[in-house]
Write a protein that holds these residues in place. Structure first.
Motif, short mmCIF file in Angstrom:
data_model
loop_
_atom_site.label_atom_id
_atom_site.label_comp_id
_atom_site.label_asym_id
_atom_site.label_seq_id
_atom_site.Cartn_x
_atom_site.Cartn_y
_atom_site.Cartn_z
N ASP A 63 -13.94 -48.57 -19.55
CA ASP A 63 -12.70 -48.15 -20.53
C ASP A 63 -11.50 -47.70 -19.74
O ASP A 63 -11.43 -46.48 -19.30
CB ASP A 63 -13.15 -47.26 -21.78
N ASP A 64 -10.85 -48.62 -19.40
CA ASP A 64 -9.66 -48.28 -18.52
C ASP A 64 -8.40 -47.48 -19.16
O ASP A 64 -7.53 -46.85 -18.47
CB ASP A 64 -9.11 -49.42 -17.86
N SER A 65 -8.72 -47.11 -20.56
CA SER A 65 -7.52 -46.45 -21.41
C SER A 65 -7.86 -44.98 -20.97
O SER A 65 -7.08 -44.21 -21.52
CB SER A 65 -7.56 -46.89 -22.82
N ILE A 66 -9.00 -44.69 -20.18
CA ILE A 66 -9.11 -42.91 -20.26
C ILE A 66 -8.16 -42.49 -19.14
O ILE A 66 -7.85 -41.33 -19.26
CB ILE A 66 -10.54 -43.13 -19.53
N VAL A 67 -7.38 -43.40 -18.35
CA VAL A 67 -6.51 -43.15 -17.46
C VAL A 67 -5.14 -43.72 -17.69
O VAL A 67 -5.08 -45.06 -18.16
CB VAL A 67 -6.93 -43.11 -15.90
N THR A 68 -4.01 -43.21 -17.15
CA THR A 68 -3.05 -44.19 -17.15
C THR A 68 -2.55 -44.40 -15.72
O THR A 68 -3.02 -43.59 -14.84
CB THR A 68 -1.55 -43.40 -17.75
N TYR A 69 -2.00 -45.44 -15.30
CA TYR A 69 -1.99 -45.96 -14.03
C TYR A 69 -0.34 -46.16 -13.73
O TYR A 69 0.49 -46.13 -14.59
CB TYR A 69 -2.55 -47.36 -13.82
N GLU A 70 -0.14 -46.04 -12.34
CA GLU A 70 1.27 -46.28 -11.79
C GLU A 70 1.15 -47.27 -10.48
O GLU A 70 0.17 -47.05 -9.71
CB GLU A 70 1.71 -44.75 -11.34
N ARG A 71 1.91 -48.19 -10.41
CA ARG A 71 1.73 -49.20 -9.33
C ARG A 71 2.69 -48.59 -8.30
O ARG A 71 3.75 -47.80 -8.36
CB ARG A 71 2.64 -50.48 -9.92
N GLY A 72 2.36 -48.83 -6.86
CA GLY A 72 3.20 -48.59 -5.87
C GLY A 72 2.34 -48.99 -4.63
O GLY A 72 1.70 -49.78 -4.75
N SER A 124 7.29 -50.31 -8.89
CA SER A 124 6.61 -51.08 -9.99
C SER A 124 6.40 -52.51 -9.44
O SER A 124 5.51 -53.13 -10.12
CB SER A 124 7.71 -51.23 -11.12
N ALA A 125 6.70 -52.86 -8.24
CA ALA A 125 6.35 -54.15 -7.55
C ALA A 125 5.22 -53.83 -6.55
O ALA A 125 4.88 -54.76 -5.77
CB ALA A 125 7.17 -54.82 -7.25
N GLY A 126 4.88 -52.74 -6.71
CA GLY A 126 3.79 -52.41 -5.39
C GLY A 126 2.54 -52.94 -5.75
O GLY A 126 2.07 -53.46 -6.75
N ALA A 127 1.90 -53.26 -4.58
CA ALA A 127 0.30 -54.00 -4.46
C ALA A 127 -0.72 -53.05 -4.79
O ALA A 127 -1.94 -53.78 -5.20
CB ALA A 127 0.13 -54.40 -2.92
N GLN A 128 -0.47 -51.89 -5.04
CA GLN A 128 -1.56 -50.97 -5.24
C GLN A 128 -1.58 -50.26 -6.57
O GLN A 128 -0.28 -50.19 -6.92
CB GLN A 128 -1.77 -49.73 -4.24
N GLU A 129 -2.44 -49.50 -7.28
CA GLU A 129 -2.48 -49.05 -8.36
C GLU A 129 -2.95 -47.53 -8.42
O GLU A 129 -4.23 -47.77 -7.74
CB GLU A 129 -2.83 -49.86 -9.55
N ILE A 130 -2.80 -46.61 -8.93
CA ILE A 130 -3.60 -45.31 -8.86
C ILE A 130 -3.40 -44.80 -10.36
O ILE A 130 -2.42 -44.95 -11.02
CB ILE A 130 -2.85 -44.04 -8.08
#
Length: 83
Positions: free
Chosen positions: A29-38, A59-65
């Protein structure tokens, strides 16, 4: 991928230990967290900060946290499975 890993793991072990339960729950369930690209950057030039890892939002980053966690939803899912 997780199921494939677990099948191989259980050929040699009776149990599996999740070292990052939050990451494990987001598989289901990936809705448990919010993500940011970078992207991450490791400091290599400043002696006082050598080796420090920095996060650069992009926003065009290759990673997500994950940046925020819905703790109530996490504990409900986690203990609903492992209780």
């Amino acid at each position: 991928p997780v199921l494939d890993f677990a099948e191989v793991w259980f050929q040699h072990a009776q149990t599996i230990t999740f070292h990052d339960p939050l990451a494990a729950t987001t598989i289901f369930d990936d809705s448990i967290v919010t993500y940011e690209r970078g992207q991450t950057a490791v400091e290599l030039h400043e002696p006082d900060n050598f080796g420090v890892t920095k996060w650069l939002a992009d926003s065009a980053g290759a990673q997500e946290i994950a940046t925020t966690v819905n703790a109530g939803a996490f504990f409900k899912l986690y203990f609903g499975v492992f209780a």
